[in-house]
Every structure is written in structure tokens, then in C-alpha cells.
Scaffold this motif. Structure first.
Motif, short mmCIF file in Angstrom:
data_model
loop_
_atom_site.label_atom_id
_atom_site.label_comp_id
_atom_site.label_asym_id
_atom_site.label_seq_id
_atom_site.Cartn_x
_atom_site.Cartn_y
_atom_site.Cartn_z
N SER A 76 0.83 -1.21 0.00
CA SER A 76 0.00 0.00 0.00
C SER A 76 0.85 1.25 0.00
O SER A 76 0.51 2.26 -0.63
CB SER A 76 -0.94 0.01 1.21
N VAL A 77 1.98 1.22 0.71
CA VAL A 77 2.91 2.36 0.68
C VAL A 77 3.46 2.55 -0.72
O VAL A 77 3.52 3.68 -1.24
CB VAL A 77 4.05 2.15 1.70
N LEU A 78 3.87 1.44 -1.36
CA LEU A 78 4.40 1.51 -2.73
C LEU A 78 3.34 1.99 -3.72
O LEU A 78 3.68 2.55 -4.77
CB LEU A 78 4.92 0.14 -3.17
N PHE A 212 -4.17 10.07 -1.72
CA PHE A 212 -3.60 9.09 -0.80
C PHE A 212 -4.71 8.24 -0.19
O PHE A 212 -4.60 7.01 -0.11
CB PHE A 212 -2.81 9.79 0.30
N THR A 213 -5.79 8.89 0.24
CA THR A 213 -6.91 8.15 0.83
C THR A 213 -7.55 7.22 -0.20
O THR A 213 -7.87 6.06 0.10
CB THR A 213 -7.96 9.12 1.37
N SER A 214 -7.72 7.72 -1.43
CA SER A 214 -8.33 6.90 -2.48
C SER A 214 -7.48 5.68 -2.80
O SER A 214 -7.99 4.56 -2.91
CB SER A 214 -8.55 7.75 -3.73
N VAL A 260 -4.26 3.69 10.22
CA VAL A 260 -3.33 4.66 10.80
C VAL A 260 -2.70 5.60 9.76
O VAL A 260 -2.66 6.82 9.98
CB VAL A 260 -2.24 3.94 11.62
N PRO A 261 -2.20 5.12 8.62
CA PRO A 261 -1.57 6.05 7.66
C PRO A 261 -2.49 7.15 7.17
O PRO A 261 -2.07 8.31 7.07
CB PRO A 261 -1.14 5.13 6.51
N THR A 262 -3.75 6.84 6.86
CA THR A 262 -4.66 7.88 6.40
C THR A 262 -4.96 8.88 7.51
O THR A 262 -5.10 10.08 7.25
CB THR A 262 -5.96 7.27 5.88
N MET A 263 -5.06 8.40 8.74
CA MET A 263 -5.28 9.33 9.85
C MET A 263 -4.08 10.26 10.02
O MET A 263 -4.25 11.47 10.29
CB MET A 263 -5.54 8.55 11.15
N LEU A 264 -2.88 9.74 9.86
CA LEU A 264 -1.69 10.59 9.97
C LEU A 264 -1.66 11.65 8.87
O LEU A 264 -1.28 12.80 9.12
CB LEU A 264 -0.43 9.72 9.89
#
Length: 284
Positions: A76-78, A212-214, A260-264
Motif C-alpha cells: 500500500s505504501v508503494l 492518498f486516501t483513495s 493509521v496512515p490515512t489518519m496521519l
């Protein structure tokens, strides 16, 4: 009279505060269930005890969830980081040209861009698969069945909304700045790099949050366009299930990890979000 008005203001403030607190409590209820369940052993994690605090606190579910989800999180990061940056760059350049460097048919081109926002994912799935398979054969690289193909699909699909956001934002930039840069001898790219891009922070924040969220939350494209080795966190989260019993504590822990990543991103860029989203809403 002043005392009466002050009393009314205090009462109004108290009512608004009370309503907001009720909404906050309603919003936090699912988060409470997520966190409480994630710290329960499997014997306690069932719907009938969802509201109860754990009798035995354990982080075993978090450990198992991390082991199962870690490859998907990295995928997902990539997917989300380069996809968001590429969408931001293309949308910024498109919005700049369509708002500040007018050309014959610019409004028609912009309208055609916007049509792309209304094409459903399901309507392009088969042609998209055929395109990526063709790219595999043409280039010898792996697009279909891997993360690069998923990035390409989301970047192309995100161009309309990213262009719209940047175009509406750049309309608010005074035209005198562009004219002054032209008088000083700056060309299109120099003006973009030195004048327009430095003031694009709010629009960039909106596009990064949006894309990013999408990309991070994508499930449909990920299922169709990638294989097991390239599945992002959303697909692997869906696959965390037991054969005989549902491991609720592991699912809850994995759901928190995946969110967590989307919240950040919202915490870091959220203060720019509404400012950039509303810029140009009354113009252009």
C-alpha cells in the motif's frame, strides 16, 4: 438587557457544545469497540461481549495482525506514495495550463477532463485489464498483476479531480503575477516553477489527502489488477478470516493498523484541506 443577551449567548454556546459532544461520542463508539476488541483473547472476542472491557488484556491479536498485514501495508505504501505524488504533479501542471495559459478550446478540454470523473470503475475494468496485459507484452515489464499497473490506473483515473482542484485554485492567483513574470522574460515552465508552485501548498495538500486516501483504501482495482504477492492492505485485511471461527480481535487490530496512515495524513495536512478545497469555489 446586556445581562439577558449574555445569558442567551452562554445558553446558545452550551447547547452547541452539548450537541457537538453527542456527535463526538457517537463517532467514537466504533473506535471504542475496535480498540477494546483488539486487546481481547479469541475466547472473549465475540459480538455478545463487544461492549465489555477485556477480562484478560493481551496484544497477541496485534502481533498476529501485523504478521499477516505487514506485506500488504508495504504494498500500500508503494501504491499510495508514488501514486499521490504523480497525480499531484500532473494535476498541478494541467490546472496551471488550463487556468493561466489559455489556448483555443481550453474550456472544451477542461470539460472533457471532467467527464472522466463520472466514469464508474466497473465500466473500465475489462479494457483496463486488456491494456495492462498489452503493456506487459509490449514492454516486458510487469504492469498487470503488480503494483505499477495499479499505480498507473489510479493516476490516470485521478487526473480529472486533481486537475479540477488545481485549476480552481490557480484561478484565484492574480493574473498580474503571471503577466509580470512574462514581462521579465520567464516562459511557461519558469513561471510555473518560480511563481505558481510556491503558492500551491493548500491545493497540494487537498490533492495529496484525496489521492492518498483513495489509493490506500482501494479494493476493487486491487482485486482485479494485482496478484497475491502485490495485494495492498485492504485486500489482505479482507482475507483475515478463520476457517471455523472469525478472529474478531485480529480483524479489529488489523483494521486499526490499516487506518493509521490515512489518519496521519489528515493530521499532518488537514489544516490546509478546507482552505485549498474552497479556494476558487466562487470563481472560475
Amino acid at each position: 438587557m446586556t445581562a439577558v443577551a449574555a445569558g442567551r449567548r452562554r445558553a446558545s454556546t452550551a447547547v452547541r457544545t452539548g450537541v457537538l459532544l453527542v456527535f463526538v461520542a457517537v463517532f467514537l463508539i466504533p473506535i471504542y469497540v475496535l480498540l477494546v476488541t483488539s486487546f481481547k483473547p479469541l475466547t472473549e472476542a465475540d459480538p455478545g461481549q463487544a461492549w465489555n472491557l477485556p477480562r484478560t488484556w493481551t496484544v497477541e491479536a496485534w502481533r498476529v495482525a501485523w504478521e499477516k498485514l505487514a506485506p500488504g501495508l508495504w504494498n500500500s505504501v508503494l501504491l499510495a506514495v508514488p501514486g499521490s505524488l504523480l497525480s499531484c504533479a500532473l494535476g498541478s501542471m494541467n490546472g496551471y495550463v488550463l487556468s493561466k495559459w489559455r489556448f483555443p478550446g481550453a474550456d472544451l478540454v477542461f470539460t472533457l477532463f471532467l467527464f472522466g470523473m463520472f466514469i464508474p470503475y466497473q465500466g473500465v475494468m475489462i479494457p483496463l485489464v486488456q491494456l495492462l496485459v498489452g503493456l506487459n507484452e509490449l514492454t516486458g515489464l510487469q504492469f498487470y498483476g503488480a503494483v505499477p499497473g495499479l499505480v498507473l490506473a489510479h493516476v490516470v483515473y485521478g487526473i480529472p479531480i486533481c486537475t479540477l482542484i488545481f485549476r480552481n485554485y490557480y484561478v484565484t492567483i492574480p493574473g498580474e503575477l503571471i503577466e509580470a513574470s512574462r514581462v521579465d522574460g520567464a516562459g511557461m515552465l519558469r513561471t510555473y516553477w518560480s511563481v505558481v508552485l510556491p503558492v500551491s501548498g493548500p491545493a497540494i495538500a487537498v490533492v495529496i489527502i484525496w489521492q492518498f486516501t483513495s489509493l490506500w483504501n482501494d479494493f476493487l482495482f486491487a482485486v482485479f489488477l494485482t496478484g497475491p504477492q502485490s495485494w495492498p492492505a485492504t485486500v489482505m485485511l479482507n482475507n483475515i478470516a478463520g476457517a471455523q471461527a472469525t478472529p474478531y480481535s485480529q480483524q479489529m487490530a488489523a483494521a486499526v493498523l490499516a487506518s493509521v496512515p490515512t489518519m496521519l495524513i489528515y493530521v499532518l495536512l488537514g489544516r490546509f484541506f478546507m482552505r485549498g478545497l474552497m479556494a476558487g469555489a466562487l470563481k472560475g
